[in-house]
Design an enzyme around this catalytic site. Structure first.
Site, PDB file in Angstrom:
ATOM      1  N   LYS A   1     -17.563  -0.824   6.795  1.00  0.00           N
ATOM      2  CA  LYS A   1     -17.926  -1.807   5.809  1.00  0.00           C
ATOM      3  C   LYS A   1     -19.415  -1.859   5.819  1.00  0.00           C
ATOM      4  O   LYS A   1     -19.939  -1.936   4.801  1.00  0.00           O
ATOM      5  CB  LYS A   1     -17.277  -3.215   6.377  1.00  0.00           C
ATOM      6  CG  LYS A   1     -17.662  -4.226   5.549  1.00  0.00           C
ATOM      7  CD  LYS A   1     -16.799  -5.332   5.477  1.00  0.00           C
ATOM      8  CE  LYS A   1     -16.830  -6.490   4.421  1.00  0.00           C
ATOM      9  NZ  LYS A   1     -16.308  -7.889   4.774  1.00  0.00           N
TER      10      LYS A   1
ATOM     11  N   MET B   1      24.024   9.210   1.678  1.00  0.00           N
ATOM     12  CA  MET B   1      24.402  10.443   2.217  1.00  0.00           C
ATOM     13  C   MET B   1      24.467  10.387   3.744  1.00  0.00           C
ATOM     14  O   MET B   1      25.141  11.345   4.172  1.00  0.00           O
ATOM     15  CB  MET B   1      22.690  11.063   1.989  1.00  0.00           C
ATOM     16  CG  MET B   1      22.266  12.286   2.475  1.00  0.00           C
ATOM     17  SD  MET B   1      23.801  13.482   1.844  1.00  0.00           S
ATOM     18  CE  MET B   1      22.698  14.308   0.455  1.00  0.00           C
TER      19      MET B   1
ATOM     20  N   PHE C   1     -10.984  -7.240  14.586  1.00  0.00           N
ATOM     21  CA  PHE C   1     -10.193  -7.782  13.499  1.00  0.00           C
ATOM     22  C   PHE C   1      -9.717  -6.760  12.570  1.00  0.00           C
ATOM     23  O   PHE C   1     -10.684  -6.030  11.853  1.00  0.00           O
ATOM     24  CB  PHE C   1     -10.744  -8.887  12.858  1.00  0.00           C
ATOM     25  CG  PHE C   1      -9.636  -9.536  11.906  1.00  0.00           C
ATOM     26  CD1 PHE C   1      -8.411  -9.945  11.990  1.00  0.00           C
ATOM     27  CD2 PHE C   1     -10.152  -9.397  10.243  1.00  0.00           C
ATOM     28  CE1 PHE C   1      -7.574 -10.575  10.934  1.00  0.00           C
ATOM     29  CE2 PHE C   1      -9.359  -9.692   9.521  1.00  0.00           C
ATOM     30  CZ  PHE C   1      -7.849 -10.506   9.739  1.00  0.00           C
ATOM     31  N   GLN C   2      -8.479  -6.423  12.321  1.00  0.00           N
ATOM     32  CA  GLN C   2      -7.854  -5.482  11.363  1.00  0.00           C
ATOM     33  C   GLN C   2      -8.647  -4.085  11.600  1.00  0.00           C
ATOM     34  O   GLN C   2      -8.521  -3.202  10.820  1.00  0.00           O
ATOM     35  CB  GLN C   2      -8.110  -5.706   9.923  1.00  0.00           C
ATOM     36  CG  GLN C   2      -7.126  -7.115   9.911  1.00  0.00           C
ATOM     37  CD  GLN C   2      -6.891  -7.409   8.064  1.00  0.00           C
ATOM     38  OE1 GLN C   2      -7.961  -7.089   7.391  1.00  0.00           O
ATOM     39  NE2 GLN C   2      -5.707  -7.702   7.855  1.00  0.00           N
TER      40      GLN C   2
ATOM     41  N   GLU D   1       1.002  -1.110  -0.090  1.00  0.00           N
ATOM     42  CA  GLU D   1       0.034   0.048   0.015  1.00  0.00           C
ATOM     43  C   GLU D   1       0.885   1.231   0.125  1.00  0.00           C
ATOM     44  O   GLU D   1       0.422   2.437  -0.284  1.00  0.00           O
ATOM     45  CB  GLU D   1      -0.967   0.155   1.337  1.00  0.00           C
ATOM     46  CG  GLU D   1      -2.121  -1.067   1.285  1.00  0.00           C
ATOM     47  CD  GLU D   1      -1.616  -2.509   1.464  1.00  0.00           C
ATOM     48  OE1 GLU D   1      -0.524  -2.538   1.933  1.00  0.00           O
ATOM     49  OE2 GLU D   1      -2.633  -3.366   1.722  1.00  0.00           O
TER      50      GLU D   1
HETATM   51  C1  LIG Z   1      18.505  15.027   1.481  1.00  0.00           C
HETATM   52  C2  LIG Z   1      17.657  16.435   1.321  1.00  0.00           C
HETATM   53  C3  LIG Z   1      18.417  17.578   1.034  1.00  0.00           C
HETATM   54  C4  LIG Z   1      17.744  18.650   0.995  1.00  0.00           C
HETATM   55  N1  LIG Z   1      18.594  19.782   0.488  1.00  0.00           N
HETATM   56  C5  LIG Z   1      17.980  21.048  -0.010  1.00  0.00           C
HETATM   57  C6  LIG Z   1      18.421  21.890  -0.337  1.00  0.00           C
HETATM   58  O1  LIG Z   1      19.788  22.072  -0.617  1.00  0.00           O
HETATM   59  N2  LIG Z   1      17.855  23.244  -0.933  1.00  0.00           N
HETATM   60  C7  LIG Z   1      16.441  23.082  -0.982  1.00  0.00           C
HETATM   61  O2  LIG Z   1      15.829  23.946  -1.587  1.00  0.00           O
HETATM   62  N3  LIG Z   1      15.828  22.063  -0.427  1.00  0.00           N
HETATM   63  C8  LIG Z   1      16.456  21.003   0.230  1.00  0.00           C
HETATM   64  N4  LIG Z   1      15.694  19.968   0.704  1.00  0.00           N
HETATM   65  C9  LIG Z   1      14.190  20.168   0.790  1.00  0.00           C
HETATM   66  C10 LIG Z   1      13.580  20.733   1.925  1.00  0.00           C
HETATM   67  O3  LIG Z   1      13.754  19.739   3.022  1.00  0.00           O
HETATM   68  C11 LIG Z   1      12.301  21.170   1.503  1.00  0.00           C
HETATM   69  O4  LIG Z   1      11.457  20.190   1.387  1.00  0.00           O
HETATM   70  C12 LIG Z   1      12.197  22.404   0.675  1.00  0.00           C
HETATM   71  O5  LIG Z   1      13.344  23.450   0.512  1.00  0.00           O
HETATM   72  C13 LIG Z   1      10.760  23.167   0.617  1.00  0.00           C
HETATM   73  O6  LIG Z   1      10.681  23.560  -0.479  1.00  0.00           O
HETATM   74  P1  LIG Z   1       9.698  24.997  -0.556  1.00  0.00           P
HETATM   75  O7  LIG Z   1      10.089  25.949   0.250  1.00  0.00           O
HETATM   76  O8  LIG Z   1       9.740  25.251  -2.200  1.00  0.00           O
HETATM   77  O9  LIG Z   1       8.335  24.608  -0.008  1.00  0.00           O
HETATM   78  P2  LIG Z   1       7.191  23.217  -0.306  1.00  0.00           P
HETATM   79  O10 LIG Z   1       7.233  22.344   0.732  1.00  0.00           O
HETATM   80  O11 LIG Z   1       7.130  22.986  -1.838  1.00  0.00           O
HETATM   81  O12 LIG Z   1       5.887  24.214  -0.071  1.00  0.00           O
HETATM   82  C14 LIG Z   1       5.146  24.988  -1.041  1.00  0.00           C
HETATM   83  C15 LIG Z   1       4.482  26.342  -0.388  1.00  0.00           C
HETATM   84  O13 LIG Z   1       3.626  26.778  -1.461  1.00  0.00           O
HETATM   85  C16 LIG Z   1       2.326  27.043  -0.974  1.00  0.00           C
HETATM   86  N5  LIG Z   1       1.603  26.903  -1.984  1.00  0.00           N
HETATM   87  C17 LIG Z   1       1.209  25.751  -2.443  1.00  0.00           C
HETATM   88  N6  LIG Z   1       0.090  26.205  -3.544  1.00  0.00           N
HETATM   89  C18 LIG Z   1       0.109  27.097  -3.802  1.00  0.00           C
HETATM   90  C19 LIG Z   1      -0.567  28.270  -4.415  1.00  0.00           C
HETATM   91  N7  LIG Z   1      -1.328  27.932  -5.400  1.00  0.00           N
HETATM   92  N8  LIG Z   1      -0.431  29.660  -4.373  1.00  0.00           N
HETATM   93  C20 LIG Z   1       0.514  30.198  -3.489  1.00  0.00           C
HETATM   94  N9  LIG Z   1       1.164  29.444  -2.727  1.00  0.00           N
HETATM   95  C21 LIG Z   1       1.045  27.932  -2.790  1.00  0.00           C
HETATM   96  C22 LIG Z   1       2.180  25.913   0.168  1.00  0.00           C
HETATM   97  O14 LIG Z   1       1.314  26.551   1.052  1.00  0.00           O
HETATM   98  C23 LIG Z   1       3.717  25.824   0.606  1.00  0.00           C
HETATM   99  O15 LIG Z   1       3.606  26.916   1.847  1.00  0.00           O
HETATM  100  C24 LIG Z   1      16.471  18.863   0.998  1.00  0.00           C
HETATM  101  C25 LIG Z   1      15.673  17.793   1.301  1.00  0.00           C
HETATM  102  C26 LIG Z   1      16.449  16.379   1.334  1.00  0.00           C
HETATM  103  C27 LIG Z   1      15.565  15.185   1.722  1.00  0.00           C
HETATM  104  C1  LIG Z   2      12.638   5.875   5.241  1.00  0.00           C
HETATM  105  C2  LIG Z   2      13.770   6.518   5.436  1.00  0.00           C
HETATM  106  N1  LIG Z   2      14.847   5.998   6.403  1.00  0.00           N
HETATM  107  C3  LIG Z   2      16.215   6.564   6.632  1.00  0.00           C
HETATM  108  C4  LIG Z   2      16.371   7.661   5.940  1.00  0.00           C
HETATM  109  C5  LIG Z   2      17.622   8.311   6.360  1.00  0.00           C
HETATM  110  N2  LIG Z   2      18.564   8.472   5.073  1.00  0.00           N
HETATM  111  C6  LIG Z   2      18.503   9.572   4.310  1.00  0.00           C
HETATM  112  S1  LIG Z   2      19.343   9.524   3.079  1.00  0.00           S
HETATM  113  C7  LIG Z   2      19.687   7.910   3.386  1.00  0.00           C
HETATM  114  C8  LIG Z   2      20.617   6.921   2.522  1.00  0.00           C
HETATM  115  C9  LIG Z   2      20.007   6.794   1.447  1.00  0.00           C
HETATM  116  O1  LIG Z   2      20.852   5.546   0.502  1.00  0.00           O
HETATM  117  P1  LIG Z   2      20.833   5.352  -0.954  1.00  0.00           P
HETATM  118  O2  LIG Z   2      19.344   5.225  -1.163  1.00  0.00           O
HETATM  119  O3  LIG Z   2      21.526   4.194  -1.319  1.00  0.00           O
HETATM  120  O4  LIG Z   2      21.105   6.679  -1.770  1.00  0.00           O
HETATM  121  P2  LIG Z   2      22.385   7.510  -1.557  1.00  0.00           P
HETATM  122  O5  LIG Z   2      22.423   8.563  -0.700  1.00  0.00           O
HETATM  123  O6  LIG Z   2      23.507   6.430  -1.525  1.00  0.00           O
HETATM  124  O7  LIG Z   2      22.412   8.070  -3.186  1.00  0.00           O
HETATM  125  C10 LIG Z   2      19.289   7.405   4.530  1.00  0.00           C
HETATM  126  C11 LIG Z   2      19.459   6.134   5.292  1.00  0.00           C
HETATM  127  C12 LIG Z   2      15.374   8.339   5.279  1.00  0.00           C
HETATM  128  N3  LIG Z   2      15.467   9.541   4.605  1.00  0.00           N
HETATM  129  N4  LIG Z   2      14.177   7.632   4.888  1.00  0.00           N
END
Ligand SMILES: Cc1cc2nc3c(=O)[nH]c(=O)nc-3n(C[C@H](O)[C@H](O)[C@H](O)COP(=O)(O)OP(=O)(O)OC[C@H]3O[C@@H](n4cnc5c(N)ncnc54)[C@H](O)[C@@H]3O)c2cc1C
Ligand SMILES: Cc1ncc(C[n+]2csc(CCOP(=O)(O)OP(=O)(O)O)c2C)c(N)n1
Length: 600
Positions: free
Chosen positions: A180, A495, A130-131, A68
């Site tokens: 259900k 990472m 159940f469930q 799911e």
């Molecule tokens: C490993 C990792 C590394 C990351 N590194 C970075 C990084 O280096 N740089 C980076 O930028 N991010 C990074 N992120 C992502 C970060 O965690 C956030 O998800 C991201 O920065 C949020 O993006 P955003 O501010 O565009 O907001 P979003 O989460 O895209 O939010 C959108 C906003 O727009 C608003 N909105 C939606 N629809 C409308 C509409 N019709 N009109 C007006 N407003 C609207 C919503 O209310 C919301 O506030 C990383 C994530 C991971 C997993």
């Molecule tokens: C469900 C979940 N568990 C743990 C993490 C923490 N986490 C972030 S990046 C990462 C490594 C991901 O490894 P891989 O898919 O091999 O990608 P790589 O960073 O090597 O490109 C982990 C464990 C996460 N983001 N999501």
């Protein structure tokens, strides 16, 4: 996010010709009337009544997933690629709880999905039947709204309202949990002529005075920057953004969630800001005197230590969700509204304001252009003889082109895919930004391919992420959903390993996956993919990269999986460490091999 509340709308009055349907038939009829063509799900006891009429319905294609969570991410990928609401269906208890991660993911990234779950008989609720799981309670903090439906006559209203809530205002996930007995009972089917939800009135049209104030600030700013977020993509407002950007001449940065909202090739685009952003994008925000935040939420991955972020900047903050405004950074000009309208109004107001005053931003551009020249994105060649992951990802983007859809997992490969693929259009880049959900990529790519069958869809995944949801390759193979999967196989949780290298004295605790290097290769991804009915290839040398990608692009009768064996030592640069000031981007210069080479 603001907590929106809405009760199930009352059923409209029936007439003599009102049909009588079972609740289960009402679910399917409602999906038909909403124009739903594809749903992802997996049946079980508490939702079996719905699966019976679903079997005969000619309008809705049900895609049977293997887990799911896959249905939830597929619904997300479907929505993110197309802008339409994605739908996932599951049974009660474990079926519903398996959806939770995807629901949380959709909530964080504002993705419009509707999840329909079966619930135990209303007479048994609260007895540990159940469930039985209180899925409404479990998901309360991670849905935009949840409905618990216990009467067949309430089903059309609840489903219609769920779609309305998911898709309007700030998009997000909505749960409809149906007992259900409600599915089995018969009731008049009355489709609500109009959805009117007291207590739910998203503001779309912004206040004219605020727009004028914002336009005035933009016209007067000497160091403006447009901080573009995922809201621009959700609002489908890329064209309006471009018009405003070109009128102002201001630099543009696009967050991880906004990649493609503004073309990478545009001269005003500085790339992605934040922890792994480009040096020009990070410093444009940090040094600016005016930040115009457009559907961006000042995430800590972007601001670094918020109290030290952009100390000299005034802030115009546009968002459809009032709860976002001044949440992290106080806005000088708050604007609540839909970017699709606000950007048009702002452009018109800017032209009026600029006719009176236009500040000179030439010096600002010379500073930023200097950074662009000095610090282009780059990477160095690994020294262990293995392939560079950045090269592989870059070639996938170059050979596929901007019409492709790229769904990433989470980790290093996600950052490289954000950095080294050129995005020229919205809805081309799908990823899990807010929750950072490993396992997003393959099912999201599957959903995207169902929504946009004519576009090439790549899952760019890590060897760790891939092992969390690759069972959906069976779903793809059986249902003729020919996605392409690039496993960026560095044989590790890369990472986390990178952080261990940098911040834990290189002590690589529990990050070696043994999937690609040395003699151990468990699992063998090629054999695994073949077992799932995919065309499977392994690439270990850079000279073989293009041919494999071309084979994948030419293969459309089944999914393709390419196991790209890459170096584990490659790092994501630039990097601003967590919780420090962005002016500490110096760190990136000191630690990035690419930068170090340039400085030599
Ligand atoms: C490993 C990792 C590394 C990351 N590194 C970075 C990084 O280096 N740089 C980076 O930028 N991010 C990074 N992120 C992502 C970060 O965690 C956030 O998800 C991201 O920065 C949020 O993006 P955003 O501010 O565009 O907001 P979003 O989460 O895209 O939010 C959108 C906003 O727009 C608003 N909105 C939606 N629809 C409308 C509409 N019709 N009109 C007006 N407003 C609207 C919503 O209310 C919301 O506030 C990383 C994530 C991971 C997993
Ligand atoms: C469900 C979940 N568990 C743990 C993490 C923490 N986490 C972030 S990046 C990462 C490594 C991901 O490894 P891989 O898919 O091999 O990608 P790589 O960073 O090597 O490109 C982990 C464990 C996460 N983001 N999501």
């Amino acid at each position: 996010m603001s907590a929106d509340t809405a009760a199930i709308p009352r059923p409209p009055a029936r007439t003599a010709s009102t049909p009588v349907l079972t609740g289960a038939e009402a679910v399917v009829r409602s999906l038909d009337l909403l124009g739903v063509t594809d749903v992802f799900g997996l049946p079980g006891g508490a939702i079996m009544p719905v699966y019976d009429p679903l079997m005969d319905d000619e309008s809705v294609r049900h895609i049977l997933v293997r887990h799911e969570q896959g249905a939830g991410h597929a619904a997300e990928g479907y929505a993110a690629a197309s802008g339409r609401v994605g739908v996932a269906i599951a049974t009660s208890g474990p079926g519903a709880t398996n959806l939770v991660t995807a629901i949380a993911d959709a909530y964080m990234d504002s993705v419009p999905i509707v999840c329909i779950t079966g619930q135990v008989f209303s007479t048994l609720m609260g007895t540990d039947a159940f469930q039985e799981a209180d899925i409404v309670g479990i998901t309360m903090p991670i849905t935009k709204h949840s409905f618990l439906v216990k009467r067949a006559e309430d089903i059309p209203g609840a489903i219609a309202a769920a779609f309305e809530i998911a898709a309007t205002g700030r998009p997000g996930p909505v749960l409809v949990d149906i007992t259900k007995d409600a599915q089995q009972a018969e009731a008049p089917f009355v489709w609500p002529p109009k959805i009117d939800l007291p207590g739910y009135r998203p503001v779309t049209k912004a206040h004219g005075k605020q727009i004028q104030a914002a336009a005035q600030l933009i016209a007067e700013a000497r160091k403006p920057v447009l901080y573009v977020g995922g809201g621009v993509i959700r609002a489908q407002a890329s064209d309006e953004l471009r018009t405003l950007a070109e009128a102002t001449g201001a630099p543009v940065v696009t967050t991880l969630m906004a990649r493609g909202a503004f073309p990478d090739s545009h001269a005003q685009h500085l790339g992605m800001p934040g922890m792994h952003g480009t040096v020009p994008a990070v410093l444009a925000l940090q040094e600016s005197d005016l930040i115009v935040a457009l559907g961006a939420r000042f995430d800590d991955r972007v601001t670094g230590k918020a109290s030290l972020f952009a100390p000299h900047a005034k802030v115009v903050h546009v968002d459809i969700d009032p709860a976002e405004i001044s949440k992290i950074r106080t806005a000088d000009v708050p604007i609540v509204g839909d970017l699709k309208d606000v950007l048009v109004d702002l452009d018109a107001a800017y032209r009026v304001a600029a006719a009176e005053t236009t500040a000179d931003i030439t010096e600002w551009w010379s500073f930023l252009d200097g950074l662009r020249d000095e610090f282009p994105l780059g990477y160095s060649q690994p020294t262990d003889g293995l392939m560079s992951p950045q090269y592989v990802i870059q070639r996938i983007g170059e050979l596929t082109g901007p019409e492709g859809i790229y769904a990433a997992g989470v980790g290093q490969h996600q950052m490289w895919a954000a950095q080294f693929i050129k995005y020229e259009r919205p809805n081309a880049w799908l990823n899990s930004g807010g929750a950072g959900t490993m396992g997003y990529s393959v099912p999201a790519a599957m959903g995207a391919k169902v929504a946009e069958p004519d576009r090439v869809v790549w899952a760019i995944d890590g060897d760790g992420c891939f092992q969390m949801t690759n069972q959906e390759l069976a779903t793809c193979a059986i249902n003729n959903i020919p996605i392409k999967v690039a496993i960026i196989n560095n044989s590790s949780l890369g990472m986390v390993r990178q952080w261990q290298t940098l911040f834990y004295d290189g002590r690589h605790s529990n990050t070696d996956l043994n999937t690609g290097h040395g003699t151990v290769r468990i699992p063998d991804f090629v054999k695994l993919a073949e077992a799932y009915g995919c065309l499977a290839l392994r690439v270990e040398k850079e000279e073989d990269v293009d041919a494999a990608i071309k084979t994948a692009l030419e293969t459309n009768d089944r999914p393709v999986v390419i196991d790209f064996v890459v170096s584990a030592d490659a790092m994501v640069w630039p990097m601003v460490p967590q919780g420090v000031s962005n002016s500490y981007v110096q760190y990136a210069r000191d630690h990035s091999p690419a930068f170090a080479e340039q400085e030599d």
